[in-house]
Design an enzyme around this catalytic site. Structure first.
Site, PDB file in Angstrom:
ATOM      1  CB  SER A 186      -0.876   0.006   1.262  1.00  0.00           C
ATOM      2  OG  SER A 186      -1.511   1.257   1.453  1.00  0.00           O
ATOM      3  CE1 TYR A 233      -4.264  -2.321   5.174  1.00  0.00           C
ATOM      4  CE2 TYR A 233      -3.337  -0.166   4.653  1.00  0.00           C
ATOM      5  CZ  TYR A 233      -3.886  -1.365   4.237  1.00  0.00           C
ATOM      6  OH  TYR A 233      -4.058  -1.618   2.891  1.00  0.00           O
TER       7      TYR A 233
END
Length: 257
Positions: free
Chosen positions: A146, A161
């Site tokens: 990401s 995350y």
């Protein structure tokens, strides 16, 4: 299907019941790959298989929980039994664990839940995929990280995350160096915001809005999941034969600022 880029290859995609994983399965199949769809969501996974077959491709489903070593080992073994080898592995399975609050409010449970899937799950997959690719003497792995694995994100609730996705980038670089002379390439894609069920869930929780998140990207929009799939297809192909250890930002110039 059209074929050419990945003709004759076998691809394994985790988390392929929906979102980026499902779109990637369709993209890789369109480029000629036979695809194995792996997920804990059997109904969704079989929908992806049906979509690939409807488009003229070849696919099968295997249930797999990337948190479980035995399930991951069996997933790789299934792929080899079904199609004879493992050429491309796309480690996409991930979870959004937002909800506890700011950094100092994050619970141990939330932290562990994120790392168990988003980082340790990728490690389990790579462990067994690399062993198979070493036997073959070739292969390409693409980990789905990401932009949160490249930079911090100015949003609450996402520190576990962000940390896990930075870890995925680290695993990618470490493996790329270790297996560089073994015929195995290891890369990562680092998407910006992609309109998937996970992003829709964050919007529903009030963590972000469509307008705010689109504005993070100089292109002024979200990515379509298939756009991430096309980047993955290229990294899996011989067109990227001199590319390994790369965390590729596919983010509409978000990290170029």
């Amino acid at each position: 299907m059209a074929g050419s880029l990945l003709d004759g290859r076998t691809a394994l995609i985790t988390g392929a019941a929906s979102g980026i994983g499902a779109a990637t399965a369709l993209v890789l199949a369109r480029h000629g790959a036979k695809v194995v769809i792996a997920d804990i969501n059997e109904e969704g996974g079989r929908r992806t298989v049906a979509a690939v077959e409807k488009a003229g491709g070849e696919a099968d489903f295997v249930w797999a929980d990337v948190r479980q070593a035995d399930a991951v080992r069996d997933m790789v073994a299934f792929t080899v039994r079904r199609f004879g080898r493992l050429d491309c592995a796309v480690n996409n399975a991930g979870v959004d664990t937002a909800g506890d609050g700011r950094f100092h409010e994050v619970s141990e449970e939330s932290w562990d839940a994120s790392f168990e899937v988003n980082l340790k799950g990728v490690w389990w997959c790579m462990k067994y995929e690399l062993a198979q690719m070493l036997e073959q003497g070739s292969g390409a792995i693409v980990n789905v990280a990401s932009v949160a694995g490249l930079v911090g994100i100015e949003a609450p609730l996402v520190s576990p995350y962000i940390a896990a996705k930075h870890g995925v980038v680290g695993l990618t670089k470490a493996a790329a160096l270790e297996y560089a002379t073994s015929g195995i390439r290891v890369n990562a894609v680092c998407p910006g915001a992609v309109r998937t069920e996970m992003v829709d869930g964050l919007i529903a929780q009030g963590i972000m809005t469509l307008e705010q998140t689109a504005a993070y990207h100089p292109l002024g929009r979200y990515a379509n999941p298939s756009e991430i799939g096309e980047a993955i297809a290229w990294l899996c192909s011989d067109a990227a034969s001199f590319v390994t250890g790369l965390p590729m930002a596919v983010d509409g110039a978000m990290t170029a600022r």
